[in-house]
Structures are given as structure tokens and as C-alpha cells.
Enzyme design. Sequence first.
Site, short mmCIF file in Angstrom:
data_model
loop_
_atom_site.label_atom_id
_atom_site.label_comp_id
_atom_site.label_asym_id
_atom_site.label_seq_id
_atom_site.Cartn_x
_atom_site.Cartn_y
_atom_site.Cartn_z
N CYS A 162 -1.66 9.42 2.45
CA CYS A 162 -1.27 8.81 1.18
C CYS A 162 -2.27 9.08 0.06
O CYS A 162 -1.92 9.04 -1.12
CB CYS A 162 -1.07 7.30 1.35
N GLU A 168 0.87 -1.18 0.00
CA GLU A 168 0.00 0.00 0.00
C GLU A 168 0.90 1.23 0.00
O GLU A 168 1.47 1.59 1.03
CB GLU A 168 -0.91 -0.01 1.24
#
Length: 496
Positions: free
Chosen positions: A244, A210
Site C-alpha cells: 500500500c 488504512e
Amino acid sequence: MSREQKAVDRARKAFLTGRSKSLEYRITQLKNLLRFVKERQMEISEGLKKDLRRSECGTPLYETLGLESEINLAVRNLKQWAAPRPVSKSMMTISDQVYIQPEPLGVVLVIGAWNYPWAVTIGPLVGAMAAGNAAVIKPSEVSSHTSKVMEDLLPLYLDKELYPVVTGGVTETQELLKQRFDHIFYTGNGTVAKIIMEAAAKHLTPTTLELGGKSPCYIDKNCDLSIACRRIAWGKYSNCGQTCIAPDYILCDPSMQDRVIEEIKKNIKEFYTEDPKKCQDYGRIINQRHFKRLMALLDGSTIAVGGENEESECYIGPTVLRDVKPDAKVMQEEIFGPLLPILTVSSADEAIKFINQREKPLALYIFSSDNKLIKRMIAETSSGGVLANDCLMHFSVTSLPFGGVGNSGMGHYHGKYGFDNLSHLRGCLIKQLKMEGVNKMRYPPHTADKLGWARFFILKHVDFGSLGRMALLALMAVFVAVILQYILFLQYSSFL
């Protein structure tokens, strides 16, 4: 034997006892994790305040409420997720049991990140636990106070053999990566991800990565700009931009740039007052190394809003950059901070071309009232996820898979997707030692007649979901008649 190796060995031995395979045991451990999240809110908040200057109310909003939702979902649905899953049959398998059986992978390594250290460390752990795995938990050393809370308190609630917490920095992580795992789940940046994949390859260990990237935010002329900019400002400056899936940069028509700047400036004031530095809801850069990195990204760009900073406090105010060029320093890497560049494009065509010329981002944001345009941008671009007319919120939808594509990562999690990602979906076919006559079509000597029958039985698929009970009985009757006809045919052929 190193501390890291001992932790992994204990986890594997605990897994081999089989206790994590019990659904009741998994549910008990998940409920214990939920109890930890609820009972230790004070310690969790204090650690985050020291690491990121996260406010007391910001902790549940951005970290623990989502975890509670994930855990509740897993507890509520685990029996269904873990149950055998029937699949469609062909005529060749019509009388057999054909299904998928999810089973645990073994020992999973979960390496968390520092920006949302609970959400992105414990979130994957929920999927690993639900799937019946043992899991070694490696929190980020950058968020050191939170890491300490995990190390001290998680073992008081969870099976400390099955779910050990290993703390430390680069040296400890490198030692962990020397061990053999059955899956590695990493949240962080692409540079470290390559090191993890290289280590995983030595053991043929599958990985979930991720990562992040430069998530674009396209603002169409056909939208409510006031609402759009409010949502963009919230998405960008939450956690001081250290998210993110934060909007990394804005693409808009040149005629809109001034108004976009003014609207975002207005919302910065609304959210964080005239002096964000004194606002309890505005965070700080995690450390001075990242502070200096962000300040260097400002070189060559024009500041339209903000820009205030103080290195000793790792403070950078909410900042907007105007007339940014594609080759500017701020456009060469993921920003991961409170800097918002605006680049102008003349049309949606140019925006799509600009996005497609770069690495695939973790998120794509589109602000428009034109549904055809939204669908077109989805169809003509690629990203880990897409969100129209808002920011960040897709992360909270447990019925959607969350993950990247290409440079922004591989694999996904949340809800059932996390369970499946950290399970082995084992294909099972259970036949009986009966009806051997139908198998003669596959045994030598091979003939054209046998091939014809094989073609019929293998290629003819049946969708039982669309059949009623009477239709199924009729089909079985036809099937038996065909089998008998085929057996008689073989007997007659051998007689001749």
C-alpha cells in the site's frame, strides 16, 4: 443465529466479564501471541508461499519481525500507556484531581488485507488487545491459505472467546457488518471502505481505515541517483509491488529519465537476477483477476524495462514505463503491482502542483540532498506519511503514527498510537465537597463582580511541569490567600 453473530455475541459476553481489563491478563495474552508468532513460523511461511510465493526469509523480514517488535513494545510499555495521565489545571481546578484515564472501547472488528496478511491483520490486533478490548479477527479470504492458518492456530494460543477468528468471503463480511461493534479497523481499498463506513454509520461505530492511493516519488537532481534508484527499486518491487505504501510513480526532470531507467534496470537484475521469474525472492500477483487488471493498465504506455508476463502463473516481471502522461490508464488508479511509471516535470514547483492536484496519498517519497527542498515539499503537500531518501521504512518505526489522510484513510496505529486509537481517553475530574465559598461565583444571582472573579479563576492556567516544589507551595499559599480574600469579600458584600 448466524456463525458471525454467535462469534460477536461470545466476544461481547467475554468482554463483559471484565477479564480483558486486567493489565496482567492483557500482557499474558500478548505474550501468548508472541509465542504463536515464534513457534508457528513454518506454518506462517508455508501459507504465505502458497498465497504470494513469499520466500522463507521474506516472511520474517516483511511480516513477523515487525509483529514481534510491536508486541514487545506493548508488553514493555502497557502499564505506562494504561496509567492515568495528568493534565494541566486552571486556578478553578488547582486543588482537584484532573486526568485522562484510558479505557477499553469494547468489541473491535479487525478486517485484514491479503497483501501482508499477518502485518496488517495482527498488527491492529496488538493495539486492540493492549487497550483491553475483545476483538473479532476477519482475515482476507483472498489470501486463503494464510486465513486458514489463522483460523486453525490462533485459537490454540489466545482466548478464543475474546479473540475469535471468523473466515469467509463477501457474504460472511456482510453478516459481520450487520452486528454492532465499538470500533471497526479495516485495511484495504477505498471502494470497500465506503461500504464499511456505511454499515458502521447505522450503529454510530467509529472506524479506522488504512487504505492506499498513488504514492508519488519525487527525485531531485541534487541527490545520489544510484542509491536513490536502488532504494526505489526495492520499495517498488518488494512483494511484487503489492504494497500500500509502494512508490506508485516517479516524478523527475526529463534530463534524468534515461539514467533513472538504467539504474532501476541494473537494480532489478541485482535483486532478482536476469530472470526474475525463477528468483525465489520475487513474488507473484495474488490471483488472475488482479493479473488482468494490471495488464489492462499497460494500455497506452511505453515499456522501458520488463513487461514479461504469464497469466497461468500470475507472473508479471518488474516493469518500468517511460514518458507516461498524466491521463494514461496506469495513472487513474492505485497500481498495486510491479509497474513503475515515470512522469517528467520541469521543477519541484511543478511536482508539488502535480501532487496537490490529486487525492492525498498514503506516502510521499522525496529523494534529495537539499534539506530545504525536503522541508518545502513537506510543508506544501499533504500525505499520510513522508519519507525522504528511502522507501517503506517509516512503517517500521513504532514511535511514528501510521495512517492515511483524506482518500488514503483515517485514523492511525503502531505502538502507543494504536493503543490510543483503540481506547477511549476518558476525561476525569475529581473534586471534594469542600471550599464551597469559591463556587459562589458561578451560582445565581450573577453579577459583574462574580464574573470578574470567574474570569480570573477559569482563564488562569498553571503549568505544574515547570514548577519546583517550593514554587508550588508558594503558589498554593497565594491561592489560599486569594480564596480567603474572596470569601471575606462575599461576606462583606452580603453584610452591606
